[in-house]
Design a protein around this motif. Structure first.
Motif, PDB file in Angstrom:
ATOM      1  N   ILE A   1     -13.797  15.072  -7.733  1.00  0.00           N
ATOM      2  CA  ILE A   1     -14.368  13.627  -7.469  1.00  0.00           C
ATOM      3  C   ILE A   1     -15.941  13.905  -6.819  1.00  0.00           C
ATOM      4  CG2 ILE A   1     -15.107  11.663  -6.378  1.00  0.00           C
ATOM      5  CD1 ILE A   1     -11.697  11.106  -6.125  1.00  0.00           C
ATOM      6  N   SER A   2     -15.933  14.784  -6.062  1.00  0.00           N
ATOM      7  CA  SER A   2     -17.132  15.385  -5.515  1.00  0.00           C
ATOM      8  C   SER A   2     -18.108  16.188  -6.539  1.00  0.00           C
ATOM      9  CB  SER A   2     -17.202  15.838  -4.488  1.00  0.00           C
ATOM     10  OG  SER A   2     -18.310  16.957  -4.238  1.00  0.00           O
TER      11      SER A   2
ATOM     12  N   GLU B   1     -14.362   6.006  -4.206  1.00  0.00           N
ATOM     13  CA  GLU B   1     -13.815   6.780  -4.923  1.00  0.00           C
ATOM     14  C   GLU B   1     -11.927   7.206  -5.127  1.00  0.00           C
ATOM     15  OE1 GLU B   1     -12.242   7.008  -9.080  1.00  0.00           O
ATOM     16  OE2 GLU B   1     -14.445   5.794  -8.296  1.00  0.00           O
ATOM     17  N   ILE B   2     -11.806   7.259  -3.655  1.00  0.00           N
ATOM     18  CA  ILE B   2     -10.875   7.735  -3.149  1.00  0.00           C
ATOM     19  C   ILE B   2      -9.569   6.199  -2.857  1.00  0.00           C
ATOM     20  CG2 ILE B   2      -9.583   8.333  -1.280  1.00  0.00           C
ATOM     21  CD1 ILE B   2     -10.901  10.956  -1.642  1.00  0.00           C
ATOM     22  N   ASP B   3     -10.596   5.326  -1.942  1.00  0.00           N
ATOM     23  CA  ASP B   3     -10.411   3.566  -1.545  1.00  0.00           C
ATOM     24  C   ASP B   3      -9.852   3.188  -2.863  1.00  0.00           C
ATOM     25  OD1 ASP B   3     -10.046   4.781   0.670  1.00  0.00           O
ATOM     26  OD2 ASP B   3     -12.307   3.799   1.283  1.00  0.00           O
ATOM     27  N   ARG B   4     -10.785   3.161  -4.278  1.00  0.00           N
ATOM     28  CA  ARG B   4     -10.036   2.429  -5.227  1.00  0.00           C
ATOM     29  C   ARG B   4      -8.840   3.427  -5.771  1.00  0.00           C
ATOM     30  NH1 ARG B   4     -10.392   2.438 -10.867  1.00  0.00           N
ATOM     31  NH2 ARG B   4     -10.863   4.861 -10.513  1.00  0.00           N
ATOM     32  N   ARG B   5      -8.433   3.840  -5.970  1.00  0.00           N
ATOM     33  CA  ARG B   5      -7.455   4.995  -6.386  1.00  0.00           C
ATOM     34  C   ARG B   5      -6.463   4.673  -5.445  1.00  0.00           C
ATOM     35  NH1 ARG B   5      -8.791  10.738  -9.527  1.00  0.00           N
ATOM     36  NH2 ARG B   5     -10.911  10.059  -9.777  1.00  0.00           N
ATOM     37  N   ILE B   6      -6.391   4.295  -4.560  1.00  0.00           N
ATOM     38  CA  ILE B   6      -5.334   3.976  -3.592  1.00  0.00           C
ATOM     39  C   ILE B   6      -4.749   2.478  -3.981  1.00  0.00           C
ATOM     40  CG2 ILE B   6      -4.814   3.342  -1.240  1.00  0.00           C
ATOM     41  CD1 ILE B   6      -6.406   5.946  -0.456  1.00  0.00           C
ATOM     42  N   ALA B   7      -6.151   1.747  -3.920  1.00  0.00           N
ATOM     43  CA  ALA B   7      -5.981   0.377  -4.933  1.00  0.00           C
ATOM     44  C   ALA B   7      -5.786   0.216  -5.618  1.00  0.00           C
ATOM     45  CB  ALA B   7      -7.510  -0.232  -4.235  1.00  0.00           C
TER      46      ALA B   7
ATOM     47  N   VAL C   1      -1.906  12.399  -7.398  1.00  0.00           N
ATOM     48  CA  VAL C   1      -2.809  13.361  -7.266  1.00  0.00           C
ATOM     49  C   VAL C   1      -4.386  13.268  -6.928  1.00  0.00           C
ATOM     50  CG1 VAL C   1      -3.493  15.287  -6.281  1.00  0.00           C
ATOM     51  CG2 VAL C   1      -0.667  15.296  -6.375  1.00  0.00           C
ATOM     52  N   VAL C   2      -4.880  12.965  -5.389  1.00  0.00           N
ATOM     53  CA  VAL C   2      -6.595  12.774  -5.720  1.00  0.00           C
ATOM     54  C   VAL C   2      -7.110  13.641  -5.241  1.00  0.00           C
ATOM     55  CG1 VAL C   2      -8.519  10.626  -5.480  1.00  0.00           C
ATOM     56  CG2 VAL C   2      -5.617   9.890  -5.494  1.00  0.00           C
ATOM     57  N   ASP C   3      -7.598  14.400  -5.715  1.00  0.00           N
ATOM     58  CA  ASP C   3      -8.673  15.775  -5.877  1.00  0.00           C
ATOM     59  C   ASP C   3      -9.819  15.114  -4.910  1.00  0.00           C
ATOM     60  OD1 ASP C   3     -10.057  17.987  -5.792  1.00  0.00           O
ATOM     61  OD2 ASP C   3      -8.889  19.123  -7.065  1.00  0.00           O
ATOM     62  N   ALA C   4      -9.743  14.627  -4.227  1.00  0.00           N
ATOM     63  CA  ALA C   4     -11.483  14.639  -3.779  1.00  0.00           C
ATOM     64  C   ALA C   4     -12.843  15.667  -4.170  1.00  0.00           C
ATOM     65  CB  ALA C   4     -11.536  14.582  -1.945  1.00  0.00           C
TER      66      ALA C   4
ATOM     67  N   THR D   1       1.252  -0.480  -0.349  1.00  0.00           N
ATOM     68  CA  THR D   1       0.031   0.188   0.014  1.00  0.00           C
ATOM     69  C   THR D   1       0.753   1.695   0.092  1.00  0.00           C
ATOM     70  OG1 THR D   1      -2.142  -1.541   0.982  1.00  0.00           O
ATOM     71  CG2 THR D   1      -1.825   0.766   0.802  1.00  0.00           C
ATOM     72  N   PRO D   2       0.398   1.886  -1.014  1.00  0.00           N
ATOM     73  CA  PRO D   2       1.364   3.609  -1.220  1.00  0.00           C
ATOM     74  C   PRO D   2       1.390   3.875   0.183  1.00  0.00           C
ATOM     75  CG  PRO D   2      -0.764   3.524  -2.374  1.00  0.00           C
ATOM     76  CD  PRO D   2      -0.734   2.430  -1.975  1.00  0.00           C
ATOM     77  N   LEU D   3       2.137   5.198   0.589  1.00  0.00           N
ATOM     78  CA  LEU D   3       2.158   5.847   1.587  1.00  0.00           C
ATOM     79  C   LEU D   3       1.159   7.386   1.440  1.00  0.00           C
ATOM     80  CD1 LEU D   3       3.154   7.194   4.499  1.00  0.00           C
ATOM     81  CD2 LEU D   3       4.656   8.257   2.944  1.00  0.00           C
ATOM     82  N   ARG D   4       0.033   7.263   1.742  1.00  0.00           N
ATOM     83  CA  ARG D   4      -1.081   8.382   1.883  1.00  0.00           C
ATOM     84  C   ARG D   4      -0.899   9.887   3.003  1.00  0.00           C
ATOM     85  NH1 ARG D   4      -5.446   3.672   4.301  1.00  0.00           N
ATOM     86  NH2 ARG D   4      -3.300   4.320   5.533  1.00  0.00           N
ATOM     87  N   ILE D   5      -0.419  10.347   1.894  1.00  0.00           N
ATOM     88  CA  ILE D   5      -0.684  11.722   2.851  1.00  0.00           C
ATOM     89  C   ILE D   5      -1.469  12.669   2.197  1.00  0.00           C
ATOM     90  CG2 ILE D   5       1.079  13.975   1.800  1.00  0.00           C
ATOM     91  CD1 ILE D   5       3.264  12.390   1.199  1.00  0.00           C
TER      92      ILE D   5
END
Length: 201
Positions: free
Chosen positions: A37-38, A97-103, A31-34, A3-7
């Motif tokens: 996604i919203s 969606e964030i969890d999906r992108r982390i995975a 970079v994942v922009d919440a 699992t990547p380090l989640r900053i």
């Protein structure tokens, strides 16, 4: 690859968080922009549209089928229950969606751009490190008035809805000072923080 380090990257309105996120992306960060996604969830055909229509009525959906953001903003600022109902619809969609992108991430670290990180335990649980883009409230007010053309009272109303500067700083593992600094100085601070991958500088 584990699992990547989640900053978790956060900051109040006008702090420069979006600028820092863009600088991180330019450095090669994922970079994942919440907020993005919203917004997608409340765009025409978005997963949140029908639940919002059922909860709030057709008046909050534009003829094009998107959330009427101005009308909803006015509603949630004056009605805490409405704010909670909207968040109960949108936030689970964004978190999934964030969890999906982390995975799916194959990098050693991923940056989660989370405006409500400090305000929400659910977002905090998704972060290994918390980065705060910091400036004084006076700087925030000046920037937002210039950028958005809002009156001071409107900016103050938004600030009152967000975590305080002290709360954000208390939650921070890394603070990126963006109070009256030029872009080159900010870029260097972001570069150093990224190379350290969220560890204290």
């Amino acid at each position: 690859m584990g699992t990547p380090l989640r900053i978790g990257l956060t900051g109040g309105i006008g702090s420069g968080k979006s600028t820092v996120a863009a600088m991180l992306a330019a450095l090669g960060a994922t970079v994942v922009d919440a907020d993005a996604i919203s917004r997608a969830s409340t765009a025409p055909g978005g997963a949140a549209i029908e639940p919002i229509r059922q909860a709030f009525g057709d008046a909050f959906i534009t003829p094009a089928g998107a959330l009427d953001r101005d009308r909803m903003r006015a509603r949630v600022f004056s009605d805490a229950d409405a704010k909670a109902r909207l968040e109960a619809i949108v936030h689970p969609l964004v978190r999934a969606e964030i969890d999906r992108r982390i995975a799916a991430c194959t990098a050693d670290a991923i940056v989660l751009d989370l405006p409500l990180l400090v305000e929400s335990a659910a977002w905090r649980q998704r972060c290994d490190r918390v980065w705060v883009v910091d400036c004084t409230p006076q700087t925030q007010i000046r920037r937002v008035m210039a950028r958005n053309g809002w009156p001071r009272e409107q900016v103050l109303a938004v600030l009152a809805q967000q975590a305080s500067r002290a709360q954000r700083l208390a939650a921070a593992d890394v603070v990126i000072d963006n109070d009256d600094v030029d872009l080159d100085t900010l870029r260097e601070r972001v570069r150093r923080a990224w190379e350290a991958r969220g560890l204290p500088l």
